[in-house]
Write an enzyme that holds these catalytic residues in place. Structure first.
Site: not given
Ligand code: F6R
Length: 252
Positions: A67, A136, A138, A143
């Site tokens: 990313d 979280n 990811h 996400e």
């Protein structure tokens, strides 16, 4: 999913580096997928030591980052392109540009994302993908709520992620709001996957990813569908795993 509980971050680095070494022994010109962030640093250190000792060579390999932030140029130390150059290509002896990073400064971001997925395909796919995981759940910057079949695309960062990554910026407000990230479908195409995590802050995510239902609310849980996914964690990150004793006995 294979789960390995390691002693500490250093041990995680060594065990994950062993997986890279095994791939390179079979295929010196392997295509590798690299994560950025704090979790994989011990892995890259272990790999760099093996390169310095002449035990391993990345000279013939190519790679892909997961990313990149939108709007941070490659020369900026906060960009993932900078991390890839300075933490991976240089220490591992790879030529500049051997690891492709999504172009977060492209005028046409959608085309840049499409181009990135095509580049992975024309390289023949990724032999081994290294991942970290967000608190979280990811992976990459997919996400919660991400499509389980998603491709490389523009994604809006969750507030939690921007707070977590504020340590690299002046304040959470300075963290970009968007990124380009490999999709979950893209990541699943890697022939083998190793996810590394350490520390108690990752314990809930690891429990959900490894033992929870497969759900877009915990995007990493999609790895349960992958035939060759390994999760390497320290005791703190493993602390909420119900089957921890089973993983320990399976590994011994
Ligand atoms: C990094 C990436 C992210 C990180 C995750 C964990 O390229 O795609 O998924 O792996 O945010 O970050 P750290 O390791 O810094 O806790």
């Amino acid at each position: 999913m294979e789960v390995v509980i390691a002693a500490d971050a250093h041990d995680i680095g060594r065990l994950a580096a062993d997986r890279f070494a095994a791939v390179l022994t079979r295929r010196p010109a392997a295509v590798l997928g690299f994560a950025t962030g704090s979790s994989p640093i011990a892995v890259y250190q272990s790999l760099a030591e093996r390169v310095a000792a002449g035990e391993l060579s990345f000279a013939a390999t190519r790679g892909f980052a997961l990313d990149e932030y939108v709007g941070i140029p490659a020369g900026d130390a906060r960009s993932y392109a900078w991390f890839i150059r300075n933490r991976i290509e240089i220490p591992l002896g790879m030529p500049a540009g051997a690891v492709q990073v999504p172009d977060g400064t492209a005028a046409d971001l959608e085309r840049a994302a499409l181009r990135f997925d095509r580049a992975i395909a024309s390289a023949g796919g990724i032999d081994l993908q290294l991942l970290g995981v967000g608190v979280n759940g990811h992976i990459g910057f997919n996400e919660p709520g991400s499509s389980l079949g998603s491709r490389t695309r523009i994604k809006t960062l969750a507030d939690q992620t921007r707070v977590d990554n504020a340590r690299f910026f002046h304040s959470p407000a300075d963290v970009p709001t968007r990124c380009l990230t490999q999709g979950l479908g893209t990541i699943l195409e890697a022939r083998a996957i190793v996810l590394v995590a350490s520390g108690a802050a990752k314990a809930a995510a690891i429990a959900a990813v490894v033992e929870g239902p497969v759900t877009s609310m915990w995007p990493g849980s999609v790895l349960q569908h992958h035939p060759r996914a390994t999760v390497i964690v320290d005791e703190a990150a493993a602390s909420r795993l119900q089957l921890a004793d089973y993983y320990r006995s399976a590994a011994s």
